[in-house]
Scaffold this motif. Structure first.
Motif, mmCIF file in Angstrom:
data_model
loop_
_atom_site.group_PDB
_atom_site.id
_atom_site.type_symbol
_atom_site.label_atom_id
_atom_site.label_comp_id
_atom_site.label_asym_id
_atom_site.label_seq_id
_atom_site.Cartn_x
_atom_site.Cartn_y
_atom_site.Cartn_z
ATOM 1 N N THR A 133 -3.851 -1.608 -3.214
ATOM 2 C CA THR A 133 -2.870 -2.364 -2.326
ATOM 3 C C THR A 133 -3.655 -3.182 -1.574
ATOM 4 O OG1 THR A 133 -2.863 -0.321 -1.126
ATOM 5 C CG2 THR A 133 -0.976 -0.721 -2.611
ATOM 6 N N LEU A 137 -3.419 -7.371 -1.242
ATOM 7 C CA LEU A 137 -3.309 -7.886 0.007
ATOM 8 C C LEU A 137 -4.315 -9.017 0.663
ATOM 9 C CD1 LEU A 137 -1.448 -7.959 2.625
ATOM 10 C CD2 LEU A 137 -2.605 -5.704 3.296
ATOM 11 N N VAL A 155 3.329 -4.805 6.575
ATOM 12 C CA VAL A 155 3.283 -4.909 5.200
ATOM 13 C C VAL A 155 4.182 -3.707 4.603
ATOM 14 C CG1 VAL A 155 1.896 -4.444 3.081
ATOM 15 C CG2 VAL A 155 0.881 -5.472 5.101
ATOM 16 N N SER A 157 5.175 -2.190 0.699
ATOM 17 C CA SER A 157 4.685 -2.332 -0.505
ATOM 18 C C SER A 157 5.741 -2.029 -1.427
ATOM 19 C CB SER A 157 3.436 -1.653 -0.781
ATOM 20 O OG SER A 157 3.955 -0.197 -0.712
ATOM 21 N N GLN A 159 5.085 -0.502 -4.975
ATOM 22 C CA GLN A 159 4.160 -0.273 -5.835
ATOM 23 C C GLN A 159 4.280 0.147 -7.061
ATOM 24 O OE1 GLN A 159 1.986 1.730 -1.813
ATOM 25 N NE2 GLN A 159 0.880 2.286 -3.767
ATOM 26 N N ALA A 247 1.708 -0.408 7.792
ATOM 27 C CA ALA A 247 2.112 -0.348 6.401
ATOM 28 C C ALA A 247 3.133 0.803 6.187
ATOM 29 C CB ALA A 247 0.920 -0.232 5.539
ATOM 30 N N CYS A 249 4.580 2.226 2.364
ATOM 31 C CA CYS A 249 4.163 2.342 1.010
ATOM 32 C C CYS A 249 5.029 2.884 0.083
ATOM 33 C CB CYS A 249 2.726 3.177 0.911
ATOM 34 S SG CYS A 249 1.188 2.044 1.301
ATOM 35 N N HIS A 258 1.139 -4.359 -8.418
ATOM 36 C CA HIS A 258 1.652 -3.967 -7.031
ATOM 37 C C HIS A 258 2.342 -5.180 -6.136
ATOM 38 C CE1 HIS A 258 0.275 0.092 -7.402
ATOM 39 N NE2 HIS A 258 -0.982 -0.006 -6.567
ATOM 40 N N MET A 260 3.802 -6.640 -2.251
ATOM 41 C CA MET A 260 3.902 -6.498 -1.045
ATOM 42 C C MET A 260 4.626 -7.588 -0.296
ATOM 43 S SD MET A 260 -0.014 -5.212 -0.571
ATOM 44 C CE MET A 260 -0.162 -5.493 -2.026
ATOM 45 N N ASN A 331 -2.443 -4.067 -10.331
ATOM 46 C CA ASN A 331 -3.213 -3.020 -9.566
ATOM 47 C C ASN A 331 -4.471 -2.565 -10.614
ATOM 48 O OD1 ASN A 331 -0.861 -2.073 -10.888
ATOM 49 N ND2 ASN A 331 -1.635 -0.049 -10.696
#
Lengths: 354, 354
Positions: A133, A137, A155, A157, A159, A247, A249, A258, A260, A331
């Protein structure tokens, strides 16, 4: 070390990321001499193709690094923690994809587009590659930081389940086979009932027809380990120890790539036109941003590609120093194997051609 | 108006939200006299059950509101824009779920848990209910605002496809039936190829095995209309015209229940313990927050329930005035029909019992 080109070992060659690495080694300009493929004793003896040649996989042991210049570790944290320093003690430069050394002060954490110089100073003989991640970014945000001066990142995410390994992908595919074509999803608990108690899943809740706001382990005070990792890794890579980073997640039912949503606040006022110029020319970044005609990145567009894709870039209406954007990165490519390969290639360039 | 209890009309009774409204009218304490069900002429004549009685659906026309005290409009914007003022001109109080009047200065925008008083001042005879994403967000955030003083919201949504109506759900189910059980999702473009050109979808990209960072129409400067709506509606409901709000709206492959990752900055320092106390007792909120044991809200837990569920509450590590949290709310219940019913019930209480 008398080879004309440095020798390479791929530790974890039989895993998911190992498989992507073998593709990359076959596709990139070849800077390597001998390439050894290494795995746990359980998978040793298999034959895999790299650079067009069938190659037998060797078992990980103390002697396997004896004539290896650079070793890529694509293995779980505990395997890297044990075997990485051992390989380094033999003079092998270790490039490690695990979390074992990322926050070690004597191990540089490197993204070649952002801090390539850091790979040269490696007191322990180890270079670490960031979490997937962080990687997607930082390539985009780091390019903007160089011009505008980054002060804060917020952020959230989206994911992909492959971030949780083969088990994550298996859980999503298994759950989808139970719910696809049904009317499930509009009544309380029906998805949870359909997919069972999650015993076979790495996720704490169903991931099909659902989102799961938890990634990693319990890091205390309500935070997950992956949320803390993004904060610490961004600070280390950008050499901004007081950068504000928050963040959240969240796993989503996507196989790979991923995404974001990023709110980035800078020291100076930012103009979207200038941000577009920077992102359009930044190494490793694709700008894809014309939402009125449907041009914004989604995982289905980005999966299988190398760059970080950026779209939905806009200046915050209430803060002229802040940009909001949506970022996608595969990812399994840049988020793992590709960054390790890039670091290793920069290390290879240090070896004298004899 | 000589009834002992006010009469009600449900406009759009045959739609998705209309169906939920009929359930709610059968479940809530019954404050209504006659209940008329109204739809477009195309669906008129059907019989639906409300409060245990089979009731014929009437066609929307000029005379249908003649003896109606309160009318619930659960129809598209353009239908509300045309027929809402006409009903109001006959003395009927209109409670409108569409976007037609939400930002009209002479129409209050009401969430009964947050600003119930606003429903009483309605110069045009119309009360508006907010957009579904705003609703789930504001019930939790409004409770915290009352104690800590809200200054800024940074929101990323994980929106269910039913937010785009029946077509959204049909698109997800159709696409899932094509990709479930396949190996799709790890190679470039394979999901997009499998699901076709999206002609039958309200989304600009595949939504199965994908996320789509665009909701609504192009509002200029890179923003989508739903992102702007969240900002304007939060400001209006909380009566905070200079509140800083930044939203990023993203559809995810979930059938029903919108989720949001929220970064909320307050005037004063916030303690998680006190935030927990506030959320645990706030009307319309369920606190579900012990991530170490898997207690955090996900759509599969929340769908079909009335409250806004809140979890992952934590104090930002770099800003003691900011809280991060994850919020889920069923976009078809509180996000639409329930809030309209609650507003209407508060209006019903104004009518004298004769």
């Amino acid at each position: 070390m008398t080879h004309s080109r440095p020798s390479l070992a791929v530790v974890g060659a039989t895993g998911v990321i190992g498989g992507v690495m073998l593709q990359i080694l076959s596709q990139h300009a070849d800077v390597w001499g001998d390439v050894k493929l290494i795995s746990s004793p359980r998978s040793a003896g298999r034959k895999l193709v790299v650079r067009g040649a069938e190659t037998e996989v060797l078992a990980l042991d103390e002697d396997v690094f004896d004539d290896v210049d650079v070793a890529l570790f694509l293995v779980p944290d505990e395997v890297s923690a044990r075997w990485g320093p051992l390989a380094a003690s033999k003079g092998t430069v270790v490039v490690d994809d695990s979390a074992a050394f990322r926050m070690d002060d004597d191990v540089p954490l490197v993204v070649p587009e952002i801090n390539p110089h850091a790979a040269r100073l490696r007191p322990r003989g180890i270079v670490a590659s960031p979490h997937c991640t962080t990687l997607s970014l930082i390539v985009a945000v780091g390019a903007l930081h160089a011009e505008f001066g980054l002060r804060e990142l917020i952020v959230s995410s989206y994911q992909a389940v492959s971030g949780a390994g083969r088990e994550g992908v298996a859980a999503l595919r298994g759950e989808l086979s139970l719910v696809a074509g049904t009317e499930l999803g509009t009544h309380p608990g029906d998805v949870r009932r359909a997919v069972g108690d999650g015993a076979a899943s790495p996720f704490a809740a169903p991931v099909a027809l659902n989102v799961v706001p938890w990634a990693g382990t319990d890091a205390g005070d309500g935070w997950s380990s992956e949320e803390i990792a993004i904060r610490e890794e961004c600070r280390k890579i950008l050499d901004l120890p007081s950068l504000r980073v928050t963040a959240t997640c969240v796993y989503v039912p996507v196989v790979a790539t991923h995404s974001m949503s990023v709110h980035a606040r800078f020291e100076n006022e930012v103009a979207v036109d200038r941000a577009h110029e920077i992102l359009a020319t930044a190494p490793g970044v694709v700008l894809f941003d014309n939402p009125g005609t449907g041009d914004f990145p989604t995982p289905s567009d980005v999966v299988g590609t190398d760059p970080t894709w950026v779209g939905r870039v806009r200046q915050s209406m209430d803060d002229p120093r802040a940009l909001d954007m949506f970022i996608c990165g595969d990812n399994l490519r840049k988020g793992a194997a590709l960054n390790v390969a890039q670091i290793a290639e920069s290390v290879a360039a240090e070896f004298p051609r004899t």
